[in-house]
Design a protein around this motif. Sequence first.
Motif, PDB file in Angstrom:
ATOM      1  N   UNK A  16       0.832  -1.202   0.000  1.00  0.00           N
ATOM      2  CA  UNK A  16       0.000   0.000   0.000  1.00  0.00           C
ATOM      3  C   UNK A  16       0.872   1.260   0.000  1.00  0.00           C
ATOM      4  N   UNK A  17       0.232   2.386  -0.242  1.00  0.00           N
ATOM      5  CA  UNK A  17       0.948   3.664  -0.209  1.00  0.00           C
ATOM      6  C   UNK A  17       1.493   3.951   1.182  1.00  0.00           C
ATOM      7  N   UNK A  18       0.818   3.449   2.216  1.00  0.00           N
ATOM      8  CA  UNK A  18       1.313   3.637   3.576  1.00  0.00           C
ATOM      9  C   UNK A  18       2.616   2.875   3.781  1.00  0.00           C
ATOM     10  N   UNK A  19       2.675   1.656   3.274  1.00  0.00           N
ATOM     11  CA  UNK A  19       3.899   0.867   3.407  1.00  0.00           C
ATOM     12  C   UNK A  19       5.073   1.572   2.733  1.00  0.00           C
ATOM     13  N   UNK A  20       4.812   2.189   1.594  1.00  0.00           N
ATOM     14  CA  UNK A  20       5.862   2.939   0.901  1.00  0.00           C
ATOM     15  C   UNK A  20       6.362   4.094   1.761  1.00  0.00           C
ATOM     16  N   UNK A  21       5.453   4.788   2.419  1.00  0.00           N
ATOM     17  CA  UNK A  21       5.857   5.909   3.286  1.00  0.00           C
ATOM     18  C   UNK A  21       6.671   5.420   4.478  1.00  0.00           C
ATOM     19  N   UNK A  24       8.583   2.748   4.625  1.00  0.00           N
ATOM     20  CA  UNK A  24       9.910   2.380   4.147  1.00  0.00           C
ATOM     21  C   UNK A  24      10.768   3.615   3.913  1.00  0.00           C
ATOM     22  N   UNK A  25      10.179   4.615   3.249  1.00  0.00           N
ATOM     23  CA  UNK A  25      10.928   5.841   2.972  1.00  0.00           C
ATOM     24  C   UNK A  25      11.316   6.547   4.276  1.00  0.00           C
ATOM     25  N   UNK A  26      10.401   6.570   5.246  1.00  0.00           N
ATOM     26  CA  UNK A  26      10.691   7.232   6.513  1.00  0.00           C
ATOM     27  C   UNK A  26      11.830   6.563   7.261  1.00  0.00           C
ATOM     28  N   UNK A  27      11.827   5.251   7.288  1.00  0.00           N
ATOM     29  CA  UNK A  27      12.898   4.519   7.975  1.00  0.00           C
ATOM     30  C   UNK A  27      14.228   4.743   7.273  1.00  0.00           C
ATOM     31  N   UNK A  28      14.229   4.623   5.946  1.00  0.00           N
ATOM     32  CA  UNK A  28      15.481   4.800   5.209  1.00  0.00           C
ATOM     33  C   UNK A  28      16.014   6.222   5.339  1.00  0.00           C
ATOM     34  N   UNK A  29      15.127   7.207   5.299  1.00  0.00           N
ATOM     35  CA  UNK A  29      15.569   8.598   5.444  1.00  0.00           C
ATOM     36  C   UNK A  29      16.172   8.839   6.827  1.00  0.00           C
ATOM     37  N   UNK A  80      10.221   9.592  14.904  1.00  0.00           N
ATOM     38  CA  UNK A  80       9.646  10.899  14.593  1.00  0.00           C
ATOM     39  C   UNK A  80       9.074  10.987  13.192  1.00  0.00           C
ATOM     40  N   UNK A  81       9.590  10.181  12.261  1.00  0.00           N
ATOM     41  CA  UNK A  81       9.092  10.250  10.883  1.00  0.00           C
ATOM     42  C   UNK A  81       7.611   9.880  10.803  1.00  0.00           C
TER      43      UNK A  81
END
Length: 212
Positions: free
Chosen positions: A21-26, A28-33, A77-78
Amino acid sequence: MLADIDTWVLDLDNTLYPAGSALAEQLTHGILSTLAQYYATDLAGARRIQSELVAAHGTSLRGAMVTGTIDPQDFLGFERRIDYSVIAPDPAMVAALAALPGRRYVYTNGSAYHAEQVLERLGLTDRIDGVFDILAGELIPKPYAESLDAFLDRFGVDPVRAAMFDDLEVNLALPHERGMTTVWVSAGTPYELLAERRWRTTDLPGFVRANI
Protein backbone atom coordinates in the motif's frame (compact mmCIF):
# COMPACT_ATOMS: atom_id res chain seq x y z
CA MET A 1 -13.06 -25.08 14.10
CA LEU A 2 -11.76 -22.17 16.21
CA ALA A 3 -14.39 -22.48 18.90
CA ASP A 4 -11.77 -22.80 21.66
CA ILE A 5 -10.20 -19.40 20.85
CA ASP A 6 -11.03 -16.45 23.10
CA THR A 7 -8.07 -14.15 22.36
CA TRP A 8 -7.18 -12.82 18.90
CA VAL A 9 -3.71 -11.39 18.30
CA LEU A 10 -3.35 -9.26 15.18
CA ASP A 11 -0.28 -7.85 13.52
CA LEU A 12 -0.80 -4.39 12.02
CA ASP A 13 1.26 -3.53 8.94
CA ASN A 14 0.58 -5.69 5.87
CA THR A 15 -1.95 -7.69 7.89
CA LEU A 16 -4.84 -5.38 8.76
CA TYR A 17 -4.20 -3.46 5.54
CA PRO A 18 -2.72 -4.82 2.27
CA ALA A 19 0.99 -5.20 1.62
CA GLY A 20 2.30 -2.84 -1.02
CA SER A 21 0.00 0.00 0.00
CA ALA A 22 0.95 3.66 -0.21
CA LEU A 23 1.31 3.64 3.58
CA ALA A 24 3.90 0.87 3.41
CA GLU A 25 5.86 2.94 0.90
CA GLN A 26 5.86 5.91 3.29
CA LEU A 27 7.03 3.74 6.17
CA THR A 28 9.91 2.38 4.15
CA HIS A 29 10.93 5.84 2.97
CA GLY A 30 10.69 7.23 6.51
CA ILE A 31 12.90 4.52 7.98
CA LEU A 32 15.48 4.80 5.21
CA SER A 33 15.57 8.60 5.44
CA THR A 34 16.07 8.40 9.20
CA LEU A 35 18.87 5.87 8.85
CA ALA A 36 20.50 7.92 6.08
CA GLN A 37 20.56 10.99 8.32
CA TYR A 38 21.75 9.11 11.40
CA TYR A 39 24.53 7.20 9.62
CA ALA A 40 25.41 10.09 7.28
CA THR A 41 24.84 8.14 4.08
CA ASP A 42 22.56 8.14 1.06
CA LEU A 43 19.40 6.07 0.59
CA ALA A 44 21.30 3.21 -1.04
CA GLY A 45 23.65 3.06 1.91
CA ALA A 46 20.70 3.31 4.30
CA ARG A 47 19.03 0.35 2.60
CA ARG A 48 22.17 -1.75 3.07
CA ILE A 49 22.43 -0.70 6.72
CA GLN A 50 18.76 -1.46 7.28
CA SER A 51 19.18 -4.99 5.92
CA GLU A 52 22.13 -5.57 8.23
CA LEU A 53 20.31 -4.16 11.28
CA VAL A 54 17.15 -6.18 10.68
CA ALA A 55 19.10 -9.39 10.09
CA ALA A 56 21.09 -8.96 13.29
CA HIS A 57 18.56 -7.34 15.62
CA GLY A 58 15.04 -7.85 14.26
CA THR A 59 14.20 -4.21 13.51
CA SER A 60 16.04 -1.13 12.31
CA LEU A 61 15.23 0.69 15.55
CA ARG A 62 16.60 -1.99 17.85
CA GLY A 63 19.68 -2.32 15.67
CA ALA A 64 20.32 1.42 15.80
CA MET A 65 19.86 1.37 19.57
CA VAL A 66 22.23 -1.57 20.09
CA THR A 67 24.93 -0.36 17.72
CA GLY A 68 24.56 3.38 18.32
CA THR A 69 23.00 6.00 20.54
CA ILE A 70 19.89 7.07 18.64
CA ASP A 71 16.91 8.01 20.80
CA PRO A 72 13.89 5.81 19.96
CA GLN A 73 11.53 8.80 19.93
CA ASP A 74 13.82 10.59 17.48
CA PHE A 75 13.94 7.50 15.30
CA LEU A 76 10.13 7.20 15.28
CA GLY A 77 9.65 10.90 14.59
CA PHE A 78 9.09 10.25 10.88
CA GLU A 79 5.71 8.71 11.75
CA ARG A 80 4.39 12.18 12.61
CA ARG A 81 4.97 13.20 9.00
CA ILE A 82 3.13 10.27 7.42
CA ASP A 83 -0.04 10.95 5.46
CA TYR A 84 -2.41 8.39 6.97
CA SER A 85 -5.26 9.50 4.72
CA VAL A 86 -3.96 7.01 2.13
CA ILE A 87 -5.66 4.32 4.27
CA ALA A 88 -9.39 3.97 3.61
CA PRO A 89 -12.04 2.53 5.93
CA ASP A 90 -12.39 -1.25 5.56
CA PRO A 91 -15.97 -2.36 6.35
CA ALA A 92 -15.13 -6.01 5.64
CA MET A 93 -12.31 -5.97 8.19
CA VAL A 94 -14.52 -4.14 10.71
CA ALA A 95 -17.22 -6.81 10.35
CA ALA A 96 -14.65 -9.61 10.60
CA LEU A 97 -13.14 -8.32 13.82
CA ALA A 98 -16.57 -7.61 15.27
CA ALA A 99 -17.42 -11.29 14.74
CA LEU A 100 -14.43 -12.51 16.74
CA PRO A 101 -15.56 -13.63 20.21
CA GLY A 102 -13.43 -12.56 23.16
CA ARG A 103 -10.54 -10.12 23.28
CA ARG A 104 -8.69 -8.61 20.31
CA TYR A 105 -5.19 -7.17 20.51
CA VAL A 106 -2.78 -5.57 18.07
CA TYR A 107 0.78 -6.86 18.54
CA THR A 108 3.15 -4.81 16.39
CA ASN A 109 6.83 -4.02 15.94
CA GLY A 110 5.73 -0.47 15.18
CA SER A 111 4.72 2.22 17.65
CA ALA A 112 1.40 2.68 19.43
CA TYR A 113 1.04 6.08 17.75
CA HIS A 114 1.33 4.47 14.32
CA ALA A 115 -1.11 1.71 15.29
CA GLU A 116 -3.65 4.22 16.58
CA GLN A 117 -3.56 6.23 13.36
CA VAL A 118 -4.00 3.15 11.18
CA LEU A 119 -6.78 1.67 13.31
CA GLU A 120 -8.67 4.96 13.24
CA ARG A 121 -8.43 5.20 9.45
CA LEU A 122 -9.57 1.58 9.01
CA GLY A 123 -12.48 2.10 11.40
CA LEU A 124 -11.15 -0.48 13.84
CA THR A 125 -10.41 1.60 16.94
CA ASP A 126 -13.47 0.34 18.81
CA ARG A 127 -12.77 -3.28 17.82
CA ILE A 128 -9.38 -3.50 19.54
CA ASP A 129 -8.95 -4.06 23.29
CA GLY A 130 -5.29 -3.11 23.48
CA VAL A 131 -2.09 -2.41 21.54
CA PHE A 132 1.32 -3.87 22.37
CA ASP A 133 4.01 -1.95 20.50
CA ILE A 134 7.80 -1.98 20.21
CA LEU A 135 8.16 0.41 23.16
CA ALA A 136 5.99 -1.78 25.40
CA GLY A 137 8.34 -4.61 24.48
CA GLU A 138 11.33 -2.48 25.59
CA LEU A 139 12.49 -2.32 21.95
CA ILE A 140 12.73 -6.12 21.65
CA PRO A 141 10.66 -7.06 18.58
CA LYS A 142 8.87 -10.10 17.31
CA PRO A 143 9.97 -12.88 16.81
CA TYR A 144 12.09 -12.86 19.99
CA ALA A 145 10.84 -14.77 23.03
CA GLU A 146 11.26 -11.76 25.33
CA SER A 147 8.78 -9.81 23.21
CA LEU A 148 6.22 -12.61 23.10
CA ASP A 149 6.50 -13.27 26.83
CA ALA A 150 6.03 -9.58 27.61
CA PHE A 151 2.93 -9.48 25.39
CA LEU A 152 1.41 -12.59 26.99
CA ASP A 153 2.12 -11.26 30.48
CA ARG A 154 0.78 -7.76 29.77
CA PHE A 155 -2.65 -9.02 28.73
CA GLY A 156 -2.82 -12.33 30.59
CA VAL A 157 -3.09 -14.36 27.40
CA ASP A 158 -3.30 -18.17 27.52
CA PRO A 159 -1.50 -19.24 24.31
CA VAL A 160 -3.59 -22.40 23.95
CA ARG A 161 -6.74 -20.26 23.71
CA ALA A 162 -5.25 -17.63 21.40
CA ALA A 163 -4.90 -17.21 17.63
CA MET A 164 -2.30 -14.96 16.03
CA PHE A 165 -2.39 -13.39 12.55
CA ASP A 166 0.81 -12.06 10.96
CA ASP A 167 2.16 -11.45 7.46
CA LEU A 168 5.61 -12.77 8.42
CA GLU A 169 5.85 -16.53 8.91
CA VAL A 170 8.93 -16.14 11.12
CA ASN A 171 6.84 -14.20 13.65
CA LEU A 172 4.44 -17.13 13.99
CA ALA A 173 6.90 -19.95 14.69
CA LEU A 174 7.39 -19.32 18.41
CA PRO A 175 3.72 -18.55 19.14
CA HIS A 176 2.81 -21.87 17.50
CA GLU A 177 5.40 -23.68 19.62
CA ARG A 178 3.76 -22.12 22.69
CA GLY A 179 0.40 -23.58 21.66
CA MET A 180 -1.19 -20.72 19.73
CA THR A 181 -3.20 -21.22 16.57
CA THR A 182 -1.46 -19.22 13.85
CA VAL A 183 -2.67 -17.70 10.60
CA TRP A 184 -0.07 -16.55 8.09
CA VAL A 185 -1.57 -13.70 6.03
CA SER A 186 0.30 -13.75 2.73
CA ALA A 187 0.03 -14.12 -1.01
CA GLY A 188 -0.82 -17.62 -2.18
CA THR A 189 -3.85 -19.82 -1.92
CA PRO A 190 -6.93 -18.15 -0.41
CA TYR A 191 -7.29 -20.75 2.32
CA GLU A 192 -4.77 -23.44 3.29
CA LEU A 193 -4.16 -25.68 6.30
CA LEU A 194 -0.37 -25.98 6.67
CA ALA A 195 -0.33 -28.19 9.76
CA GLU A 196 -2.35 -28.71 12.90
CA ARG A 197 -3.47 -25.25 14.12
CA ARG A 198 -1.40 -23.56 11.38
CA TRP A 199 -3.20 -21.77 8.57
CA ARG A 200 -2.37 -19.58 5.60
CA THR A 201 -4.75 -17.15 3.95
CA THR A 202 -4.70 -14.25 1.51
CA ASP A 203 -7.99 -12.93 2.88
CA LEU A 204 -8.18 -12.29 6.62
CA PRO A 205 -11.87 -11.27 6.66
CA GLY A 206 -12.73 -14.26 4.47
CA PHE A 207 -10.85 -16.59 6.79
CA VAL A 208 -12.77 -15.25 9.77
CA ARG A 209 -16.12 -15.63 7.98
CA ALA A 210 -15.30 -19.25 7.13
CA ASN A 211 -14.15 -20.26 10.60
CA ILE A 212 -16.15 -18.32 13.18
